[in-house]
Design a protein around this motif. Structure first.
Motif, PDB file in Angstrom:
ATOM      1  N   SER A 124      -5.444   3.310  -5.321  1.00  0.00           N
ATOM      2  CA  SER A 124      -5.255   4.242  -4.549  1.00  0.00           C
ATOM      3  C   SER A 124      -5.758   5.506  -5.224  1.00  0.00           C
ATOM      4  O   SER A 124      -5.858   5.644  -6.432  1.00  0.00           O
ATOM      5  CB  SER A 124      -4.114   4.637  -4.117  1.00  0.00           C
ATOM      6  OG  SER A 124      -3.131   4.782  -5.587  1.00  0.00           O
TER       7      SER A 124
ATOM      8  N   ILE B 198      -4.784  -3.633  -5.457  1.00  0.00           N
ATOM      9  CA  ILE B 198      -4.918  -2.573  -4.542  1.00  0.00           C
ATOM     10  C   ILE B 198      -4.903  -1.249  -5.629  1.00  0.00           C
ATOM     11  O   ILE B 198      -4.203  -1.032  -6.331  1.00  0.00           O
ATOM     12  CB  ILE B 198      -3.673  -2.468  -3.653  1.00  0.00           C
ATOM     13  CG1 ILE B 198      -3.392  -3.509  -2.850  1.00  0.00           C
ATOM     14  CG2 ILE B 198      -4.004  -1.053  -2.754  1.00  0.00           C
ATOM     15  CD1 ILE B 198      -2.289  -3.567  -2.193  1.00  0.00           C
TER      16      ILE B 198
ATOM     17  N   CYS C 292       0.950  -1.204  -0.091  1.00  0.00           N
ATOM     18  CA  CYS C 292      -0.051  -0.123  -0.045  1.00  0.00           C
ATOM     19  C   CYS C 292       0.896   1.432   0.085  1.00  0.00           C
ATOM     20  O   CYS C 292       0.632   2.074  -0.671  1.00  0.00           O
ATOM     21  CB  CYS C 292      -0.946   0.105   1.238  1.00  0.00           C
ATOM     22  SG  CYS C 292      -2.329  -1.247   1.233  1.00  0.00           S
TER      23      CYS C 292
ATOM     24  N   PHE D 209      -7.009   3.703  -0.157  1.00  0.00           N
ATOM     25  CA  PHE D 209      -6.819   2.608  -0.748  1.00  0.00           C
ATOM     26  C   PHE D 209      -8.167   1.865  -0.705  1.00  0.00           C
ATOM     27  O   PHE D 209      -8.736   1.658   0.273  1.00  0.00           O
ATOM     28  CB  PHE D 209      -5.835   1.538   0.087  1.00  0.00           C
ATOM     29  CG  PHE D 209      -4.407   2.468  -0.081  1.00  0.00           C
ATOM     30  CD1 PHE D 209      -3.633   2.393  -1.053  1.00  0.00           C
ATOM     31  CD2 PHE D 209      -4.092   2.863   1.066  1.00  0.00           C
ATOM     32  CE1 PHE D 209      -2.333   2.969  -1.086  1.00  0.00           C
ATOM     33  CE2 PHE D 209      -2.654   3.553   1.072  1.00  0.00           C
ATOM     34  CZ  PHE D 209      -2.025   3.488   0.068  1.00  0.00           C
TER      35      PHE D 209
END
Length: 304
Positions: free
Chosen positions: A131, A129, A91, A105
């Motif tokens: 963002s 993931i 992350c 996130f």
């Protein structure tokens, strides 16, 4: 399977946006979903939303505990990408690649493999993931209070599987369409007994006679990270709090009402049907939440 070319690609363009998939950072425009993807076909997975503040994940521990519970509930096997320190590192690395200091996130976990409802290949868990930047470096209480009403057409079942943030979000989508049609800021979901369990993206709290209340998770709401944090803050600061079933008419007698989630923090409600609320406790809890956030960020920074 979610797909790219299998290589980490560095772009000279400053505005390239990346996402993370199973150990690889991909430019988002080079990523696509295959038709047999189980998350696409069946909603076979879940997601987690986290807030990044000043380059840190202040409430990562609480999120990771919920991730572990969700993996176990859906019988998704853990792998190297889902290990505690690794997931946090990915992350942070993604935020750095996307030049994000404050943001959010969305981590997707889903079962890879082919088959219909029953997987026909060896089961593995994929991790994706994404963002997005957020301007503020702390939780900010909304200036204008929310206007709410109830969505009653799709009651939420009371079962542990509905306590996670499932990739199958049809009840929330239909409720969101209702919110849009009725020009509301948010709407409240009910269970089969007609009790309020949560809002579209948030848990719900209300204040009555100087006591903080929220529905028990057995009513069908998501086990929100921010919900747990606020209950903990109330306990630390000796503010009376308890879980209580919430029939729709009970809010008419409340002194205050607010929603909360891990990305937005606290959002106070001004109007519910014909009831008008203030935001005294909402403001106080937002201040306490930001103090707690700063303390945790300082601890993380000292450990680096």
């Amino acid at each position: 399977m979610l797909y790219g070319d299998g290589k980490i690609t560095l772009s000279s363009q400053m505005n390239t946006e990346y996402l993370f998939y199973n150990g690889v950072f991909f430019p988002i425009e080079r990523f696509f979903v295959r038709a047999h993807n189980r998350s696409f076909r069946y909603g076979d997975g879940f997601f987690e939303s986290l807030r990044l503040i000043r380059g840190q994940l202040p409430f990562y521990e609480q999120h990771y505990r919920r991730i572990e519970k969700s993996l176990q509930l859906l019988q998704l096997p853990a792998n190297d990408f889902i290990q505690h320190s690794a997931l946090r590192r990915y992350c942070i690395q993604l935020a750095e690649k996307n030049n994000i200091e404050n943001g959010r996130f969305r981590i997707h976990f889903f079962r890879e493999g082919e088959g219909l409802y029953e997987p026909t290949t060896e089961q593995q868990t994929a991790v994706l993931i994404e963002s997005r930047p957020i301007e503020d470096d702390e939780f900010v209480l909304n200036k204008r209070g929310l206007v709410l009403d109830i969505y009653t057409q799709y009651p939420k079942p009371q079962h542990p599987i509905f306590s996670i943030k499932s990739n199958n979000a049809l009840p929330y989508i239909l409720a969101a369409l209702y919110k849009q049609q009725q020009q509301l800021d948010d709407c409240l979901l009910i269970n089969a007994q007609g009790n309020i369990v949560e809002a579209l993206y948030s848990n719900i709290f209300w204040v009555s006679d100087n006591t903080l209340y929220t529905p028990p998770l057995s009513e069908g709401g998501v086990e929100g990270v921010m919900r747990g944090i606020l209950l903990q803050l109330a306990k630390i600061h000796h503010f009376p709090s308890q879980e209580k079933i919430l029939p729709p008419d009970l809010l008419q007698y409340a002194d205050e009402c607010f929603l909360c989630n891990a990305v937005q923090g606290i959002r106070w409600v001004q109007v519910y049907q014909k009831k008008v609320f203030g935001n005294k406790v909402s403001r106080l809890l937002t201040e306490l939440l930001n103090l707690q956030t700063k303390r945790l960020i300082s601890i993380y920074q000292e450990l680096l």
